[in-house]
Every structure is written in structure tokens, then in C-alpha cells.
Scaffold this motif. Structure first.
Motif, PDB file in Angstrom:
ATOM      1  N   SER A   1       0.827  -1.204   0.000  1.00 54.66           N
ATOM      2  CA  SER A   1       0.000   0.000   0.000  1.00 54.66           C
ATOM      3  C   SER A   1       0.859   1.250   0.000  1.00 54.66           C
ATOM      4  O   SER A   1       0.544   2.240  -0.679  1.00 54.66           O
ATOM      5  CB  SER A   1      -0.936  -0.005   1.214  1.00 54.66           C
ATOM      6  OG  SER A   1      -1.862  -1.066   1.134  1.00 54.66           O
ATOM      7  N   ASN A   2       1.962   1.233   0.740  1.00 55.57           N
ATOM      8  CA  ASN A   2       2.837   2.397   0.783  1.00 55.57           C
ATOM      9  C   ASN A   2       3.612   2.577  -0.529  1.00 55.57           C
ATOM     10  O   ASN A   2       3.771   3.694  -1.022  1.00 55.57           O
ATOM     11  CB  ASN A   2       3.816   2.283   1.953  1.00 55.57           C
ATOM     12  CG  ASN A   2       3.143   2.498   3.290  1.00 55.57           C
ATOM     13  OD1 ASN A   2       2.087   3.113   3.368  1.00 55.57           O
ATOM     14  ND2 ASN A   2       3.743   1.989   4.341  1.00 55.57           N
ATOM     15  N   LEU A   3       4.094   1.474  -1.103  1.00 53.54           N
ATOM     16  CA  LEU A   3       4.864   1.575  -2.345  1.00 53.54           C
ATOM     17  C   LEU A   3       4.008   2.057  -3.514  1.00 53.54           C
ATOM     18  O   LEU A   3       4.477   2.815  -4.372  1.00 53.54           O
ATOM     19  CB  LEU A   3       5.499   0.227  -2.688  1.00 53.54           C
ATOM     20  CG  LEU A   3       6.665  -0.227  -1.808  1.00 53.54           C
ATOM     21  CD1 LEU A   3       7.082  -1.648  -2.171  1.00 53.54           C
ATOM     22  CD2 LEU A   3       7.855   0.722  -1.942  1.00 53.54           C
ATOM     23  N   PHE A   4       2.748   1.606  -3.558  1.00 50.40           N
ATOM     24  CA  PHE A   4       1.876   1.969  -4.678  1.00 50.40           C
ATOM     25  C   PHE A   4       0.980   3.168  -4.377  1.00 50.40           C
ATOM     26  O   PHE A   4       0.186   3.561  -5.236  1.00 50.40           O
ATOM     27  CB  PHE A   4       0.996   0.773  -5.071  1.00 50.40           C
ATOM     28  CG  PHE A   4       1.694  -0.257  -5.917  1.00 50.40           C
ATOM     29  CD1 PHE A   4       1.913  -0.036  -7.264  1.00 50.40           C
ATOM     30  CD2 PHE A   4       2.137  -1.439  -5.357  1.00 50.40           C
ATOM     31  CE1 PHE A   4       2.547  -0.985  -8.055  1.00 50.40           C
ATOM     32  CE2 PHE A   4       2.774  -2.413  -6.131  1.00 50.40           C
ATOM     33  CZ  PHE A   4       2.980  -2.180  -7.485  1.00 50.40           C
ATOM     34  N   ASP A   5       1.087   3.742  -3.194  1.00 51.86           N
ATOM     35  CA  ASP A   5       0.250   4.889  -2.843  1.00 51.86           C
ATOM     36  C   ASP A   5       0.500   6.041  -3.827  1.00 51.86           C
ATOM     37  O   ASP A   5       1.642   6.406  -4.093  1.00 51.86           O
ATOM     38  CB  ASP A   5       0.573   5.340  -1.413  1.00 51.86           C
ATOM     39  CG  ASP A   5      -0.391   6.400  -0.926  1.00 51.86           C
ATOM     40  OD1 ASP A   5      -1.521   6.457  -1.425  1.00 51.86           O
ATOM     41  OD2 ASP A   5       0.000   7.185  -0.029  1.00 51.86           O
ATOM     42  N   GLY A   6      -0.567   6.577  -4.382  1.00 49.76           N
ATOM     43  CA  GLY A   6      -0.438   7.661  -5.347  1.00 49.76           C
ATOM     44  C   GLY A   6      -0.332   7.207  -6.787  1.00 49.76           C
ATOM     45  O   GLY A   6      -0.274   8.045  -7.697  1.00 49.76           O
TER      46      GLY A   6
END
Length: 441
Positions: free
Chosen positions: A29-34
């Protein structure tokens, strides 16, 4: 550079959808956020409700497309919710010795479930082709997900980007399940993934180095990254005065994989701290299921407090309120073999909090080496209670040491774990893979 090359169309294939309920889910979720919403889609195999915070396009594989797997997992979990990857993840940690016959039977049943036939339905293949991905990205983790990722990558004619979070390729079905068939299936599946990959990703730099030697393709390290809001900019306040009250040691995470035993040893060490520098307290924030299962191990340790389970949004304030943050791993050889190259999801969060870290686990594990490399804490890399008492005492008795270690971790996290920079490098890496694949067509 066009927007297409900046953010390729990525089809994520895995057991569970994006979310905040597991370390892998948080990392993804953090790596693909945005990521642009029209360029990200996911296929998953569980009944977990997906989150729309990061990804909006999902395809849930019906469990009955793998009927043997579905039935066996239902039996193994006795009606509790299970993931397609959970059975394989449990089997990835080798049993010490031969284990009991019941343990062997359960591991064999997990292997039967994981290796059983999987139907990739026509509507899924059509859905994937309509999405028109540039790459298939997967953390794999089981034979079932390996086969699904390979099939979809072949259907769409695109490369696979594997991302390894633990060294499960070396340990999954290493007990000879199904007369070695499980191990052969893992090796064959990974061989197919590597042939369809131009490069891979790993959770730590040591893992990337070893995997490049192991599989003969380049690997880059990408671990969890943290939002700007997770950095504690209030850390410039004066450090606490020694003797002003109990020094709060805080652990956030699971108690499984025998981590409870290392935490119990720390609790015993805090009981024996001399005064000064004592007193000190260890507070554990763990999943409710872990607290129920392992809580009795701490009943005789007054210095240990079992706190409630907390959600992902509550983690940062809990870390900021700590004097010392604790990271532990198991000393059992069969578990250390599984975790030796892993880097915990919470370590970047710990560093961003600007608090010193006390690490307790085998000193050669990547997570313990990361604490040493960042110079953000002290590590007790052996099962030595007296040494653990001394190191805990140093942290309790020296507020300036705690400040110095915490500041080093904060600075390191700003440079290496901030989401904006890490996510940008992550997108660039996937774009290069997509670009090479397009150029070769």
C-alpha cells in the motif's frame, strides 16, 4: 518522459488485496500509494474485503476454482477465515527435527492444498487482457500464486516482477512434504518466474545480493516506506531526565514465529535492572489473536504490560510516546533461516519515530544488521540474559544516549525510507522493466 513510462500499467497478483492488516499489505500500500488509479489492478485469491485507498480495480478469484485447496484449508482452519497464502506461509518455516506425526500430516495437507489444480477462468483472462498491463507484479509466496502469476503474465504477454519479502524460496516445503513433490514444484515454479523476469525486487539489500547470485538476474532492494506524517518532528524536545519515571520500552508487532520468547527474555531482563537505572516497563501492542495465544508466557513478568491491538493509524503516536522501541526475532535455527534476509515492516516506522531501538535476535539477521548500520540502537545478538540486562540498563540510565540514537535513526529514515523518494524509485524501476519489455517486442 511520458506519463505512461512514469507509471506503467501494473497487474498485482497475490493472495490478499491491498490493505493494512498485514506487513506485506502495508508495504504494498505504501509503495503503490499515489499510483494513477487507471494504471493499477489486482487479482487476489481470498475472501478478504479489498480497500479502495490505493487500488480500485480488483478481480477476486472464486475459492472453488481451486476446490481441493478450498476444502483442505477449511478443514485445517476449522471454519476460521484463511488465506490462500497462509497455509503455504506456515509451511515455509521448517520444523525442527522431524516434528510430530500430527505436524507432518498438517504440513503435507497444506502442500496438497497448495499444489492442487487451479482453474484460471476465461472471464479472469479476458479481464486481465482488457486491463492491458505492462508488467505483472507479485510477492508470490506459494505455488498457487506462482502458477496464477505465470499464467496471467503469459496470457497478457508481459514480464513478471517478483518481490520477495522473506526467504521462503529456500524453506518452503523443505521438510520433504509429499515425498519431495512440494519442493520440486517450488523450484519449477520459481524457474518459470525467473525466465519471465528481467529483474526482481527484495525486502533488503542482503537479500538482493544473495538472490542475484542465486537466480542470475538483477535484484533491487525495496522495503516498507513511511508517510511524512510518521516522522516525529517533536523529537527536538529535551530528553527525559534519568530517574523521572519508568523508562517505556515498546514493542509493536506479532508474537508469532517465536518472537514471544525473545520478548519474554527482555521482560525478565527488565525485572533484574538495578536501581538506578531502573525501573523500566515493556509494553506489547500485538494482534488480539497473538495476545490470546501467547499472553500466558508473560503472566509471571510484572515488568511486561499487554496492551490492546492497535490499528495502522494509531501506530505512529504509540511509537512517539515510547522511550525505547523494541525489535525481536527468534533464535530458533529453523525460524532464523526463514527470517535471516527479511527486514521488518515496522523498522522504517521505528526509525522515523526518532526513538532508539533495542534489537534482540541473531546478530547476523538482516533486521539486526540494519539497526547496526543505521547506528540507531543497540543489538543483543545472542541469548545472553546478562548482556541484555546491561544493554537495557545503558538505555535506561542515559537519556542523552537515547536522544543520540534516535536522532541517527530519524536522519537515516528521512534519507532512505521516506515514501515520496522510495515510491518514486519504485515507479522508475517498474517503468524500466516495462520499457525493456516493450522494446523487445
Amino acid at each position: 518522459m511520458t506519463r505512461v513510462s512514469e507509471h506503467p500499467r501494473v497487474l498485482v497478483v497475490g493472495a490478499e488485496p491491498f490493505g493494512r492488516s498485514s506487513g506485506t499489505g502495508i508495504t504494498l500500500s505504501n509503495l503503490f500509494d499515489g499510483w494513477p488509479r487507471d494504471r493499477l489492478a489486482q487479482v487476489y485469491t481470498t475472501r478478504t474485503e479489498p480497500s479502495s485507498n490505493v487500488c480500485e480495480q480488483y478481480f477476486a478469484v472464486d475459492p472453488w476454482n481451486a476446490p481441493v485447496d478450498h476444502v483442505v484449508r477449511s478443514v485445517l482452519t476449522r471454519g476460521r477465515t484463511a488465506t490462500a497464502g497462509s497455509a503455504a506461509a506456515a509451511a515455509a518455516v521448517p520444523a525442527g527435527g522431524n516434528g510430530s506425526w500430527k505436524g507432518q500430516a498438517r504440513r503435507s495437507m497444506r502442500a496438497v492444498a497448495d499444489l492442487s489444480p487451479l482453474l484460471v477462468p476465461a472471464d479472469l483472462r479476458a479481464w486481465a487482457r482488457r486491463f492491458h498491463p505492462d508488467v505483472v507484479y507479485s510477492v508470490l509466496g506459494s505455488v498457487r500464486v506462482i502458477r496464477l502469476a505465470r499464467r496471467l503474465a503469459g496470457t497478457c504477454g508481459v514480464p513478471i516482477v517478483p518481490h520477495f519479502m522473506d526467504d521462503w524460496p529456500a524453506t518452503l516445503y523443505s521438510n520433504g512434504e509429499l515425498f519431495g513433490l512440494g519442493r520440486r514444484a517450488v523450484d519449477a515454479g520459481l524457474g518459470g518466474v525467473v525466465r519471465r523476469a528481467t529483474s526482481g525486487l527484495c525486502i533488503s539489500a542482503p537479500m538482493a545480493e544473495e538472490y542475484q547470485r542465486r537466480y542470475g538476474i538483477p535484484f533491487a532492494p525495496f522495503m516498507n516506506c513511511v508517510q511524512e506524517s510518521a516522522f516525529d518532528d517533536r523529537r527536538e524536545a529535551p530528553p527525559a531526565v534519568a530517574g523521572a519515571g519508568p523508562v517505556e520500552f515498546v514493542y509493536v508487532g506479532g508474537l508469532h514465529l517465536d518472537r514471544w520468547a525473545s520478548l519474554a527474555r527482555l521482560g525478565a531482563a527488565l525485572e533484574r535492572l538495578a536501581s538506578p537505572p531502573g525501573p523500566a516497563r515493556l509494553t506489547l501492542y500485538a494482534p488480539e489473536s497473538d495476545l490470546a495465544r501467547y499472553g500466558a508466557a508473560f503472566a509471571h513478568l510484572p515488568a511486561v504490560r499487554l496492551a490492546r491491538s492497535i490499528g495502522s493509524a494509531e501506530v505512529a503516536p504509540v511509537l512517539w510516546a515510547a522511550d525505547v522501541l523494541v525489535h525481536v526475532e527468534s533464535f530458533k535455527p529453523e525460524i532464523a533461516q526463514y527470517t535471516r534476509l527479511s527486514l521488518s515492516t515496522k523498522l522504517p516506522q521505528y526509525l522515523a519515530a526518532g526513538r532508539p531501538i533495542l534489537g534482540h535476535g541473531p546478530g547476523d539477521l538482516a533486521s539486526m544488521r540494519h539497526i547496526v548500520t543505521t547506528r540507531a540502537g543497540l543489538v543483543v545478538g545472542e541469548e545472553d540474559l546478562e548482556l541484555l540486562i546491561r544493554r537495557a540498563g545503558e538505555l535506561c540510565g542515559d537519556p542523552l544516549l537515547r536522544r543520540r540514537l534516535g536522532d541517527r535513526g530519524y536522519v537515516y529514515a528521512k534519507a532512505h525510507h521516506a515514501k515520496k523518494e522510495v515510491a518514486a524509485r519504485f515507479a522508475e524501476h517498474l517503468a524500466r522493466v516495462a520499457g525493456r519489455a516493450e522494446a523487445s517486442r
